[in-house]
Design a protein around this motif. Structure first.
Motif, PDB file in Angstrom:
ATOM      1  N   LEU A 291      -3.133  -6.417  13.547  1.00 11.81           N
ATOM      2  CA  LEU A 291      -2.182  -6.055  14.349  1.00 11.81           C
ATOM      3  C   LEU A 291      -1.535  -4.723  13.909  1.00 11.81           C
ATOM      4  N   SER A 292      -2.205  -3.899  13.157  1.00 16.76           N
ATOM      5  CA  SER A 292      -1.635  -2.612  12.569  1.00 16.76           C
ATOM      6  C   SER A 292      -1.579  -1.482  13.839  1.00 16.76           C
TER       7      SER A 292
ATOM      8  N   ASP B 161      -2.159  -8.109   9.261  1.00 19.74           N
ATOM      9  CA  ASP B 161      -2.128  -6.618   8.986  1.00 19.74           C
ATOM     10  C   ASP B 161      -1.043  -6.110  10.177  1.00 19.74           C
ATOM     11  N   LEU B 162       0.092  -6.012   9.697  1.00 21.82           N
ATOM     12  CA  LEU B 162       1.185  -5.493  10.786  1.00 21.82           C
ATOM     13  C   LEU B 162       1.585  -4.016  10.139  1.00 21.82           C
ATOM     14  N   SER B 163       0.941  -3.235   9.476  1.00 17.16           N
ATOM     15  CA  SER B 163       1.026  -1.942   9.280  1.00 17.16           C
ATOM     16  C   SER B 163       1.212  -1.146  10.123  1.00 17.16           C
TER      17      SER B 163
ATOM     18  N   THR C  44       3.853 -14.758   4.887  1.00 17.28           N
ATOM     19  CA  THR C  44       3.417 -14.807   3.535  1.00 17.28           C
ATOM     20  C   THR C  44       2.041 -13.856   3.355  1.00 17.28           C
ATOM     21  N   GLY C  45       1.922 -13.194   2.686  1.00 18.15           N
ATOM     22  CA  GLY C  45       0.803 -11.921   2.180  1.00 18.15           C
ATOM     23  C   GLY C  45       0.546 -11.049   3.734  1.00 18.15           C
ATOM     24  N   ALA C  46       1.572 -10.942   4.496  1.00 17.19           N
ATOM     25  CA  ALA C  46       1.219 -10.180   5.412  1.00 17.19           C
ATOM     26  C   ALA C  46       1.588  -8.472   5.132  1.00 17.19           C
ATOM     27  N   LYS C  47       0.944  -7.816   5.504  1.00 15.30           N
ATOM     28  CA  LYS C  47       0.937  -6.273   5.210  1.00 15.30           C
ATOM     29  C   LYS C  47       2.076  -5.662   6.232  1.00 15.30           C
ATOM     30  N   LEU C  48       3.087  -5.001   5.510  1.00 17.88           N
ATOM     31  CA  LEU C  48       4.034  -4.545   6.471  1.00 17.88           C
ATOM     32  C   LEU C  48       4.256  -2.953   5.992  1.00 17.88           C
ATOM     33  N   ASP C  49       3.340  -2.563   5.445  1.00 20.21           N
ATOM     34  CA  ASP C  49       3.586  -0.994   5.169  1.00 20.21           C
ATOM     35  C   ASP C  49       3.700  -0.140   6.410  1.00 20.21           C
ATOM     36  N   GLY C  50       4.953   0.553   6.368  1.00 21.09           N
ATOM     37  CA  GLY C  50       5.130   1.548   7.430  1.00 21.09           C
ATOM     38  C   GLY C  50       5.371   0.980   8.687  1.00 21.09           C
TER      39      GLY C  50
END
Length: 64
Positions: free
Chosen positions: A11-12, A30-32, A47-53
């Motif tokens: 979901l980037s 992936d929520l970056s 848990t373990g989700a990517k939230l970069d930016g």
């Protein structure tokens, strides 16, 4: 998208502002750079989700 299984979803850069993601399983997603401002994440598993930016809050205008 209440109670949705979005585990490991890409979901980037997604526009999810104001979306109801309550109780969603976002494990490893992936929520970056996604826009999550005003999204309802109550009860969501991140848990373990990517939230970069990722944008989690709406920007405020400081001009008068």
């Amino acid at each position: 998208m209440t109670d949705a299984d979005l585990s490991r979803a890409n979901l980037s850069e997604a526009g999810l502002a104001g979306v109801d993601l309550s109780n969603a399983d976002l494990t490893g997603a992936d929520l970056s750079k996604a826009n999550l401002s005003k999204a309802n994440l109550s009860g969501a598993v991140l848990t373990g989700a990517k939230l970069d930016g990722a944008r989690l809050f709406r920007r405020r205008s400081w001009s008068r």
